[in-house]
Motif scaffolding. Structure first.
Motif, short mmCIF file in Angstrom:
data_model
loop_
_atom_site.label_atom_id
_atom_site.label_comp_id
_atom_site.label_asym_id
_atom_site.label_seq_id
_atom_site.Cartn_x
_atom_site.Cartn_y
_atom_site.Cartn_z
N GLY A 68 97.67 36.40 68.21
CA GLY A 68 96.23 36.54 67.95
C GLY A 68 95.88 38.01 67.94
N VAL A 69 95.11 38.42 66.96
CA VAL A 69 94.79 39.84 66.80
C VAL A 69 93.28 40.05 66.80
CG1 VAL A 69 95.10 41.90 65.37
CG2 VAL A 69 96.83 40.08 65.32
N GLY A 70 92.82 40.91 67.68
CA GLY A 70 91.43 41.33 67.65
C GLY A 70 91.37 42.76 67.14
N ALA A 113 85.08 41.22 68.92
CA ALA A 113 84.02 40.47 69.62
C ALA A 113 84.21 38.97 69.46
CB ALA A 113 82.65 40.89 69.12
N ASN A 114 84.67 38.54 68.28
CA ASN A 114 84.98 37.12 68.10
C ASN A 114 86.13 36.70 69.01
OD1 ASN A 114 83.01 36.80 66.20
ND2 ASN A 114 84.37 36.79 64.44
N PHE A 132 77.20 29.32 72.68
CA PHE A 132 76.97 30.55 73.44
C PHE A 132 77.24 31.78 72.58
CE2 PHE A 132 81.42 29.55 73.96
CZ PHE A 132 82.05 30.78 73.90
N VAL A 133 76.82 32.92 73.09
CA VAL A 133 77.00 34.19 72.38
C VAL A 133 77.67 35.17 73.34
CG1 VAL A 133 75.80 36.08 71.17
CG2 VAL A 133 74.83 33.78 71.13
N VAL A 134 78.63 35.94 72.85
CA VAL A 134 79.20 37.01 73.65
C VAL A 134 78.81 38.34 73.01
CG1 VAL A 134 81.33 38.16 74.39
CG2 VAL A 134 81.14 35.67 74.54
#
Ligand code: ZN
Length: 327
Positions: A68-70, A113-114, A132-134
């Motif tokens: 997984g890559v942010g 952020a995702n 929800f929101v981060v």
């Protein structure tokens, strides 16, 4: 046989990576420089070598499930990084394809952020929450939306850029080319800009007077505010007011159960949470008042970006709906 994933956080300065098990234990952690490679191919080769070395150290039998890559400007649908302003490689980088070719595992790419939002859902304080929101408060302001238990990606894979919604059309200049974006006020950089503005507008004594802009940090401003420094306190009040007012608008779009604040500025605790909640409530459409929780992220530690990125893989593997649209 333990199932493992790789979590990768590609930052403008460093790339952090980690190997994570299903329970969120980071069994290996490392980092390489992002800036030292002029060509993306050289960077990828360096990263691949580091990851192979890391995997070789795992002392138990395991199966690598994916990576997984942010990354800023990570595109969820295409598995690419597109024209990231904080990286020196321009154009469109086909990262997911490169990982697939090199390691023969699925790679899921999204913006940081995702990744934080999925991490909050899988390992953090949003477990069991559907909506929800981060909000990530770093150098800039990122945001990830989860609605009905699904990460909101949008048509082009770039949904949820609250940081670049406008606070003031004639306001501060933003890296994105616009003026007055939320992140120019609410972020580590934003609060420093606010401190400088307050120092110019007022004559009150302040410990922050005399510190150069480049040397000023969120931590310094927080410590000064705790000691009662009038400029530092005013900077937090101002930052929280703008964030709260903007969150009151954000709430209307997706009707979340909670909003999580993550990263540097959020570590200031009540200094940022109190004005944020006060001004959000005051500006909320009455129907929503008293219903929306504003909470610290449950992933406030060093490994958070790695956990967030690695959780993308579990989200991908266990969510059939996403399977159709990815890779
Ligand atoms: Zn902007």
């Amino acid at each position: 046989m333990k199932e493992l994933t790789i979590g990768l956080d590609i930052g403008g300065t460093n790339t952090k990576y980690g190997i994570v098990d299903r329970d969120g234990n980071v069994v290996y952690q490392g980092s390489i420089s992002t800036t030292q490679y002029e060509e993306f191919k050289d960077y990828f080769d360096g990263l691949a070598t580091a990851l192979r070395d890391a995997m070789a150290t795992i002392p138990f039998e395991n199966k690598m499930m994916g990576v997984g890559v942010g990354a800023a400007n990570g595109n969820y649908y295409k598995g690419t990084i597109e024209r990231a302003t904080n990286l020196k490689w321009k154009g469109i980088i086909p990262l997911a394809d490169m990982f697939k070719e090199e390691f023969n595992i699925p790679a899921i790419v999204t913006n940081d952020a995702n990744a934080a939002a999925v991490g909050e859902m899988i390992y953090g304080s949003a477990k069991g929450m559907q909506d929800f929101v981060v909000i990530t408060l770093g150098t800039g302001l990122g945001s990830g939306f989860v609605s009905n238990g699904q990460l909101l990606n949008g048509k082009h894979g770039i949904a949820g850029e609250v940081g670049h919604t406008t606070v003031n059309y004639a306001g501060r200049y933003c890296n994105c080319g616009k003026r007055g974006c939320l992140e120019t006020y609410v972020s580590a950089t934003g609060i420093r800009r606010t401190v400088y503005k307050l120092l110019a507008d007022h004559l009150e004594p302040s410990e922050l007077r005399g510190i150069s802009f480049d040397n000023l940090t969120t931590k310094m401003i927080t410590e000064c505010a705790v000691r009662g420094d009038i400029v530092a306190l005013a900077a937090f009040e101002y930052t929280g007011r703008i964030l709260g007012m903007k969150l009151a608008e954000t709430v209307v779009h997706t009707d979340p159960d909670a909003i999580f604040l993550f990263g540097g500025l959020s570590l200031a605790g009540d200094l940022i949470f109190k004005p944020t909640i006060k001004h959000m409530e005051a500006n909320l459409m009455p129907l929503f008042r008293g219903k929306i929780k504003v909470l610290p992220s449950g992933l406030q530690n060093q490994a958070a970006p790695i956990l967030g990125s690695s959780s993308l893989v579990w989200n991908y593997l266990y969510n059939k709906q996403f399977k159709e649209t990815l890779i």
